[in-house]
Design an enzyme around this catalytic site. Structure first.
Site, short mmCIF file in Angstrom:
data_model
loop_
_atom_site.label_atom_id
_atom_site.label_comp_id
_atom_site.label_asym_id
_atom_site.label_seq_id
_atom_site.Cartn_x
_atom_site.Cartn_y
_atom_site.Cartn_z
N HIS A 91 1.00 -1.55 -0.09
CA HIS A 91 -0.26 -0.21 -0.04
C HIS A 91 0.89 1.35 -0.27
CE1 HIS A 91 -2.98 -2.79 1.42
NE2 HIS A 91 -3.48 -1.91 1.17
N ASP B 174 -4.96 -6.24 -7.38
CA ASP B 174 -5.00 -6.01 -6.15
C ASP B 174 -5.54 -4.29 -6.29
OD1 ASP B 174 -5.14 -4.78 -3.60
OD2 ASP B 174 -3.10 -6.44 -2.80
#
Length: 457
Positions: free
Chosen positions: A169, A240
Site C-alpha cells: 500500500h 490488487d
C-alpha cells in the site's frame, strides 16, 4: 471495479453500470447494516444484473461487514493454530452465507500468503501460518466451503506477499526468490486454492527480481507464464487495488490499469473513493492503448469473456436472510493461544491497549478486548505508562514491530514486573514482547482473551 463514497449508489456509478461497467468493490465506509447493504446491492444489480460485487471479508481482523463491531470469526492465523478443518470449513461457509444474504458475490479472500517473515507489516494474522503445508491445507478447506455457498473467492496475493517486510500500500516490496523456491513454498497455497475451485485469484504489487523487472500485477511472466502456464489456472485474475503505491505510485492509475490488463489481469480493483472522472481517465487510457497497439484487442476481449463467464456463473436467486453469525467455542481459541510457562493472571486487572496505526488493509475497526465489550484504557505513547502498584494487562498488536510499543512495555515492566503483556498480532519468534500471543485481534479473539484473563465482558 471502483470503490465509491457513501452508503447508496451514486448516480454516476449507476450510469456506468448501465453502460456495462463490470462491477464495484464495497468497503467499510459503504456499510451501515445488513439491510442497507442489501438495498445497495439490489440497486447495483438493477443497473447491471451481471455486476460483480466484491468485498474484503476475510473472517478475522480484515472485515468490512463487521467493521463497526469487530469480526465474530477467529481469523486465519488462529484457525491454523487450532488446525481443525471442520472449524475452518464452518468459518468459510458462514462468511459466504453472510455475503450472499447481503448480495455480495465475490469475496477478496482468503489470504493465501505464507507469513514466513514475522516482521511482515501487512499480512501477519491474515495468514493461516508460516509453513506451506498448514496454509495450503486450510486454504483448500476454506475455498471449498465458501465456493459451495455460491460466492466466489479470490485467493490472494499471488505469487505471495508473506516473505516481505514492506507494505505494498505504501511502497514496492521485494521477494528475491527463484521460481524453484517459489514452487516449493509461496505458490503451493495458490495451487491448492485453484484445485479447490477458486474462481479468481488476486495479484500482488510485489517485485520478484529473479522472475521479472516489474511488479507481479504488471508481469506477463508471472501472470501468463507462471499462473496460466506452469500452474494451469483458467479462472479470473484480479488486480490488487491500483491506487496502492506499489502499483500506481509513479505512473498513475490509468497507466497502471493498462499495464495490468496487458500483463494478464482480467478484473481491475481500483481502490476506494473513486470518481466518475477517474473512471473516464481509465477508460480513455485503455482505449488509447488498444488504438496504438500497446494493449492487444484480443487480450481485452479475453478479459471481458472471463469476467462475463464468472458473472453468469454467479447469477441466480439470492438468499433473503442469513443465519445469525455463528457462535464459535472460545475455549478452542484459548487452547491455541501461546501462553508463557508459569504466567500468573490476576482476575480484574486493568486493561491498557497499545493503539498503533492499523495498516490500510485492516483499517480502523474495534479490536481485541474493547470489541468484546471490556472496559479498556487506550495508550498512544510510552510516556503514558504509569502502572506502579496495580495489576495491569498491556494489550497490543505486533508489539515487537513498533519502537514506541517496545518502549512502553519496557517501561511497564520496570514499574511493575508482574505486568502481563498480550500480543494480538503476529509475535516475534522470541516472544520477548508477548507473555500471551493470541494470533488474532477479532472480536472473537477478544472474547477468548477476556475469558482467559478472568475479565468480564
Amino acid at each position: 471495479m471502483p470503490g465509491f463514497v457513501g452508503t447508496t449508489l451514486p448516480s454516476w456509478l449507476e450510469a456506468r453500470l448501465r453502460d456495462g461497467l463490470g462491477g464495484v468493490c464495497l468497503f467499510g465506509e459503504n456499510i451501515e447494516s445488513p439491510e442497507q447493504v442489501r438495498a445497495l446491492t439490489d440497486a447495483i444489480r438493477a443497473a447491471n444484473p451481471l455486476a460483480l460485487i466484491a468485498i474484503d471479508e476475510e473472517g478475522g481482523d480484515v472485515t468490512r461487514l463487521h467493521h463497526l463491531t469487530g469480526s465474530p470469526y477467529p481469523g486465519n492465523a488462529l484457525l491454523g493454530r487450532i488446525d481443525d478443518h471442520d472449524l475452518t470449513a464452518q468459518v468459510g461457509r458462514a462468511v459466504a452465507r453472510e455475503l450472499r444474504a447481503v448480495g455480495v458475490n465475490l469475496n477478496f479472500a482468503p489470504d493465501a500468503d505464507i507469513n514466513s517473515n514475522p516482521d511482515n507489516p501487512v499480512i501477519g494474522v491474515r495468514s493461516f501460518g508460516a509453513d506451506p503445508e498448514t496454509v495450503s491445507a486450510h486454504i483448500a478447506t476454506w475455498v471449498v466451503a465458501h465456493e459451495k455457498e455460491g460466492v466466489a473467492v479470490s485467493a490472494k496475493h499471488f505469487p505471495g506477499h508473506g516473505d516481505t517486510a514492506q507494505d505494498s500500500h505504501l511502497s514496492l516490496p521485494v521477494v528475491d526468490r527463484s521460481l524453484e523456491e517459489l514452487m516449493e513454498r509461496e505458490l503451493r497455497p495458490f495451487v491448492a486454492a485453484a484445485q479447490a475451485g477458486a474462481r479468481s485469484i488476486m495479484t500482488s504489487h510485489v517485485l520478484l527480481p529473479q522472475l521479472d523487472h516489474v511488479p507481479a500485477t504488471f508481469s506477463r511472466v508471472i501472470l501468463q507464464d507462471v499462473l496460466r502456464g506452469d500452474l494451469g489456472y483458467a479462472g479470473v485474475i484480479v488486480s490488487d487495488a491500483l491506487d496502492m503505491v506499489g502499483a500506481s505510485g509513479e505512473i498513475g492509475i490509468p497507466a497502471a490499469a493498462v499495464r495490468a490488463i496487458a500483463a494478464g489481469c482480467d478484473l481491475l480493483c481500483i481502490g476506494t473513493k473513486n470518481t466518475d472522472e477517474q473512471l473516464e481517465a481509465i477508460g480513455a487510457a485503455l482505449a488509447a492503448a488498444v488504438a496504438d497497439g500497446t494493449l492487444p484487442q484480443a487480450r481485452l476481449d479475453d478479459a471481458v469473456a472471463r469476467n462475463r463467464a464468472l458473472a453468469e456463473g454467479l447469477a441466480g436467486p439470492l438468499a433473503t436472510t442469513s443465519d445469525a453469525s455463528p457462535e464459535f467455542d472460545i475455549d478452542r481459541a484459548i487452547a491455541a493461544f501461546d501462553v508463557a510457562d508459569g504466567l500468573v493472571l490476576e482476575p480484574g486487572a486493568d486493561i491498557l491497549t497499545l493503539e498503533t496505526v492499523a495498516n490500510i488493509a485492516v483499517g480502523a475497526s474495534p479490536w481485541g478486548p474493547a470489541a468484546a465489550g471490556a472496559e479498556t484504557t487506550p495508550v498512544f505513547s510510552a510516556d503514558e505508562i504509569e502502572i506502579s502498584g496495580r495489576a495491569v494487562v498491556l494489550v497490543g498488536k505486533d508489539n515487537h514491530r513498533h519502537e514506541w510499543t517496545r518502549a512502553a512495555i519496557d517501561r511497564a515492566r520496570e514499574q511493575n514486573p508482574s505486568v502481563v503483556v498480550v500480543d494480538m498480532g503476529w509475535p516475534s519468534p522470541d516472544r520477548v514482547y508477548a507473555d500471551i500471543a493470541t494470533f488474532g485481534a477479532s472480536q472473537y479473539a477478544g472474547r477468548a482473551l477476556l475469558k482467559l484473563l478472568g475479565t468480564p465482558s
